[in-house]
Design a protein around this motif. Structure first.
Motif, PDB file in Angstrom:
ATOM      1  N   ARG A   1       0.522  -1.117  -0.336  1.00 41.29           N
ATOM      2  CA  ARG A   1      -0.217   0.222   0.039  1.00 41.29           C
ATOM      3  C   ARG A   1       0.691   1.318  -0.277  1.00 41.29           C
ATOM      4  O   ARG A   1       0.802   2.222  -0.755  1.00 41.29           O
ATOM      5  CB  ARG A   1      -0.694   0.385   1.511  1.00 41.29           C
ATOM      6  N   LEU A   2       2.088   1.007   1.100  1.00 40.65           N
ATOM      7  CA  LEU A   2       3.247   2.581   0.915  1.00 40.65           C
ATOM      8  C   LEU A   2       3.558   2.068  -0.461  1.00 40.65           C
ATOM      9  O   LEU A   2       3.879   3.415  -1.046  1.00 40.65           O
ATOM     10  CB  LEU A   2       3.929   2.355   1.948  1.00 40.65           C
ATOM     11  N   SER A   3       3.762   1.481  -1.053  1.00 38.68           N
ATOM     12  CA  SER A   3       4.076   1.797  -2.482  1.00 38.68           C
ATOM     13  C   SER A   3       3.135   2.198  -3.427  1.00 38.68           C
ATOM     14  O   SER A   3       4.337   3.154  -4.153  1.00 38.68           O
ATOM     15  CB  SER A   3       5.090   0.716  -3.293  1.00 38.68           C
ATOM     16  N   GLU A   4       2.457   2.020  -3.140  1.00 39.94           N
ATOM     17  CA  GLU A   4       1.371   2.304  -4.685  1.00 39.94           C
ATOM     18  C   GLU A   4       1.065   4.209  -4.063  1.00 39.94           C
ATOM     19  O   GLU A   4       1.411   4.663  -4.640  1.00 39.94           O
ATOM     20  CB  GLU A   4       0.410   2.014  -4.282  1.00 39.94           C
ATOM     21  N   GLN A   5       1.517   4.233  -2.573  1.00 41.57           N
ATOM     22  CA  GLN A   5       0.923   5.493  -2.639  1.00 41.57           C
ATOM     23  C   GLN A   5       2.367   7.129  -2.603  1.00 41.57           C
ATOM     24  O   GLN A   5       2.239   7.897  -2.281  1.00 41.57           O
ATOM     25  CB  GLN A   5       0.780   5.638  -0.940  1.00 41.57           C
ATOM     26  N   GLY A   6       3.489   5.643  -3.322  1.00 43.81           N
ATOM     27  CA  GLY A   6       4.639   6.768  -3.163  1.00 43.81           C
ATOM     28  C   GLY A   6       5.350   6.786  -2.157  1.00 43.81           C
ATOM     29  O   GLY A   6       6.341   8.033  -2.572  1.00 43.81           O
ATOM     30  N   SER A   7       5.137   6.101  -1.285  1.00 44.20           N
ATOM     31  CA  SER A   7       5.685   7.062   0.210  1.00 44.20           C
ATOM     32  C   SER A   7       6.894   5.792   0.776  1.00 44.20           C
ATOM     33  O   SER A   7       7.554   4.926   0.261  1.00 44.20           O
ATOM     34  CB  SER A   7       4.598   6.014   1.312  1.00 44.20           C
TER      35      SER A   7
ATOM     36  N   ALA B   1       7.679   2.724   2.576  1.00 41.26           N
ATOM     37  CA  ALA B   1       7.719   0.995   1.748  1.00 41.26           C
ATOM     38  C   ALA B   1       9.242   0.345   2.120  1.00 41.26           C
ATOM     39  O   ALA B   1       9.492  -0.990   2.289  1.00 41.26           O
ATOM     40  CB  ALA B   1       7.209   1.607   0.511  1.00 41.26           C
TER      41      ALA B   1
END
Length: 381
Positions: free
Chosen positions: A218-224, A227
């Motif tokens: 999820r964090l990778s999809e948000q570019g956080s 991740a």
């Protein structure tokens, strides 16, 4: 070659001893055949009687050896043991009465075989019967009383001796079998321990890896940038799980309560649950510390997997003569409670330490696991 090795080294397995060893041990008594044999070789017996005695001697020795070799195991007569024993006894009776003299020693051989082949009661009856044969044969053939008394004494003493030898052999075989069974049970217990430890260890670690993988996705999809940190945590958890598996297999795994609470916090945080930890009382003894560490691992793993809660509370106390652990959550539990293999394994550990486990839905909602171990029996843990 194996037979020669058994012959000269007295080899054989515990349950199936060497027949060659048995034959050598029981053939030393053939020295008694010196007396009928000397009558033939010295010329005291001639003509047809000499040939008859030679044939009788060969037949008796052959039957005696076949009887000795027929059982496969100590205390377990073979298929042909009893028929051969009957034939050997018949020869001893007939030849002792027919020829007299040194042939009166033949019932001694039968007594030895009977004592080694039959249970004590039947062997005792056979021994008394052979003593009676010696007495009857002696009177029929005109032997002196001293010779008859000496032969009867030898029948009785050798019969008792070989009954004792048989019982000792049987006890040794049973001891070896018992040792093998103990080893088998110990191996089974060790396999159960490893299986139980691996279940508890991997259940917690894999649940944490799954949660952190989902969070990292999820964090990778948000570019956080978090991740990458979660992925590093996954690697760390996987390496730790591998180390714990190795320790569990070798039996050196020691689970401390504080370590497991830290792991529980990380797992609950990755699952999005608030962790509340409360501890009171004096420090736990090492045995209880490890036992409650197991309980925290199993309880929190169940919360992460099944609770669908947003809050988990862990309460540890060591006072009033008992150590108590409670793990509760506020998830939506419904329906009857069924313990899984993890909680069943935990219950076995706690009961072995003299404690008890109570698990089930709470009246106000949620689920609670309660472990109680009395201080008086904590040394068993």
């Amino acid at each position: 070659m194996s037979r020669l090795r058994d012959l000269f080294t007295f080899g054989g397995t515990e349950n199936k001893p060497s027949r060659w060893r048995r034959l050598m041990g029981m053939s030393f008594g053939l020295v008694y055949l010196f007396y009928p044999l000397s009558d033939i070789t010295s010329g005291n017996v001639t003509g047809l009687r000499a040939y008859a005695e030679v044939a009788a001697l060969v037949g008796f020795v052959t039957c005696y050896i076949a009887t000795v070799m027929s059982p496969k195991n100590y205390g377990e007569p073979g298929r042909w043991t009893l028929p051969l024993l009957g034939l050997t006894a018949l020869m001893a009776i007939v030849f002792a009465i027919l020829f007299g003299g040194g042939w009166l020693a033949l019932p001694i051989y039968v007594t030895v075989v009977i004592s080694m082949a039959l249970p004590p009661r039947q062997a005792l009856a056979g021994m008394l019967a052979m003593a009676a044969v010696v007495v009857a044969g002696g009177f029929v053939t005109g032997a002196d009383g001293g010779t008859i008394s000496l032969l009867v004494l030898q029948v009785v003493t050798l019969g008792v001796l070989f009954m004792s030898v048989r019982n000792t052999r049987i006890l040794v075989v049973e001891l070896h079998r018992a040792q093998g069974e103990v080893a088998r049970l110990a191996a089974g217990e060790e396999r159960l321990r490893i299986a139980r430890d691996l279940h508890d260890l991997l259940g917690h670690s894999l649940s944490l890896i799954v949660l952190k993988s989902e969070l990292a996705g999820r964090l990778s999809e948000q570019g956080s940038p978090r991740a990458a940190e979660e992925i590093r945590d996954i690697e760390s958890v996987a390496r730790l799980a591998l180390q714990e598996v190795r320790e569990a297999v070798t039996g050196y795994r020691q689970r401390g309560l504080s370590e497991e609470i830290d792991n529980a916090r990380a797992a609950l945080d990755a699952a999005g649950m608030a962790a509340v930890v409360r501890m009171s009382g004096t420090p736990l003894p090492d045995a209880l510390d490890g036992l409650l560490g197991w309980a925290v691992r199993e309880g929190v793993t169940n919360v992460v997997r099944h609770a669908r809660a947003d809050r988990c509370e862990i309460i540890v106390s060591y006072e009033d003569g008992a150590a108590t652990l409670e793990i509760s959550d506020n998830g939506p539990h419904a329906g009857p409670y069924e313990a899984g293999s993890g909680l069943c394994g935990l219950a076995e550990r706690v009961e072995a330490a003299g404690g008890s486990v109570d698990a089930g839905s709470r009246p106000g909602g949620g689920f609670r696991l309660r472990v109680l171990v009395p201080v008086a029996v904590e040394s068993r843990a």
